[in-house]
Scaffold this active site. Structure first.
Site, PDB file in Angstrom:
ATOM      1  N   ARG A  25     -14.595  -0.744 -17.264  1.00 59.56           N
ATOM      2  CA  ARG A  25     -14.287   0.686 -17.334  1.00 59.56           C
ATOM      3  C   ARG A  25     -14.902   1.448 -16.163  1.00 59.56           C
ATOM      4  O   ARG A  25     -14.347   2.438 -15.702  1.00 59.56           O
ATOM      5  CB  ARG A  25     -14.756   1.289 -18.657  1.00 59.56           C
ATOM      6  CG  ARG A  25     -13.987   0.792 -19.868  1.00 59.56           C
ATOM      7  CD  ARG A  25     -12.468   0.996 -19.698  1.00 59.56           C
ATOM      8  NE  ARG A  25     -11.711   0.470 -20.797  1.00 59.56           N
ATOM      9  CZ  ARG A  25     -11.089  -0.714 -20.809  1.00 59.56           C
ATOM     10  NH1 ARG A  25     -11.161  -1.526 -19.779  1.00 59.56           N
ATOM     11  NH2 ARG A  25     -10.402  -1.097 -21.848  1.00 59.56           N
ATOM     12  N   GLU A  28     -12.568   0.784 -13.408  1.00 61.42           N
ATOM     13  CA  GLU A  28     -11.384   1.608 -13.649  1.00 61.42           C
ATOM     14  C   GLU A  28     -11.663   3.064 -13.270  1.00 61.42           C
ATOM     15  O   GLU A  28     -10.837   3.723 -12.628  1.00 61.42           O
ATOM     16  CB  GLU A  28     -11.007   1.504 -15.130  1.00 61.42           C
ATOM     17  CG  GLU A  28      -9.770   2.275 -15.526  1.00 61.42           C
ATOM     18  CD  GLU A  28      -9.469   2.092 -17.003  1.00 61.42           C
ATOM     19  OE1 GLU A  28      -8.302   1.818 -17.314  1.00 61.42           O
ATOM     20  OE2 GLU A  28     -10.394   2.236 -17.841  1.00 61.42           O
ATOM     21  N   SER A  50     -25.949   7.244  -1.102  1.00 64.36           N
ATOM     22  CA  SER A  50     -26.688   5.989  -1.139  1.00 64.36           C
ATOM     23  C   SER A  50     -26.754   5.426  -2.550  1.00 64.36           C
ATOM     24  O   SER A  50     -27.057   6.139  -3.505  1.00 64.36           O
ATOM     25  CB  SER A  50     -28.115   6.200  -0.618  1.00 64.36           C
ATOM     26  OG  SER A  50     -28.866   5.016  -0.771  1.00 64.36           O
TER      27      SER A  50
END
Length: 150
Positions: free
Chosen positions: A92, A95, A118
């Protein structure tokens, strides 16, 4: 500091087992180490080297053997391959970045200029937010902006 008796992967397995056997939660361990929760979990699962004094403290707290304490201090390899993507929770995040990554990049460049956030110098926090439609997971990433310099 190479430790040939216990690999870093074996140390991770031993840490997971020790945490399961103990009454300590990850939050308890982080508190004992005076380190952030997510850093503590990531370090003890192999994503960061644990400084010697903290490795010794973890060893005593979780009753780990000396070879495991040494392995916790090793510099890790941070790339784990495509099998990591098969975990539903981790997927996820992939995604999320696939959908919002380009938008985040554009927004960062518009706000800060040419550079990056960073991942080395950042803080990550995870909290629960109650919601009538189901609790929400809140992840805050506070990363240092690094300007590209030519």
């Amino acid at each position: 500091m190479t430790n040939w008796n216990t690999t870093r992967d074996q140390a991770t397995i031993k840490v997971r087992a020790a945490v399961a056997r103990s009454d300590a939660s990850w939050a308890d361990i982080a508190g004992q180490l005076a380190r952030p929760l997510l850093w503590t979990i990531a370090a003890l699962l192999g994503s960061h080297p644990v400084p010697a004094e903290l490795a010794e403290k973890v060893g005593a707290l979780l009753e780990l053997d000396g070879d495991t304490v040494l392995a916790l201090q090793e510099q890790p390899y941070r790339i784990q391959g495509d099998e990591l993507k098969s975990d539903p929770t981790i997927y996820r995040f992939y995604e999320l970045l696939a959908v919002y990554g380009p938008a985040l990049k554009e927004a960062i460049h518009e706000e800060f200029g040419d550079g990056i956030m960073s991942a080395i110098n950042c803080n990550v926090e995870l909290t629960r937010r109650e919601d009538p439609e189901g609790d929400r997971v809140r992840v805050i990433i506070d990363g240092k902006f690094l300007k590209y310099q030519w």
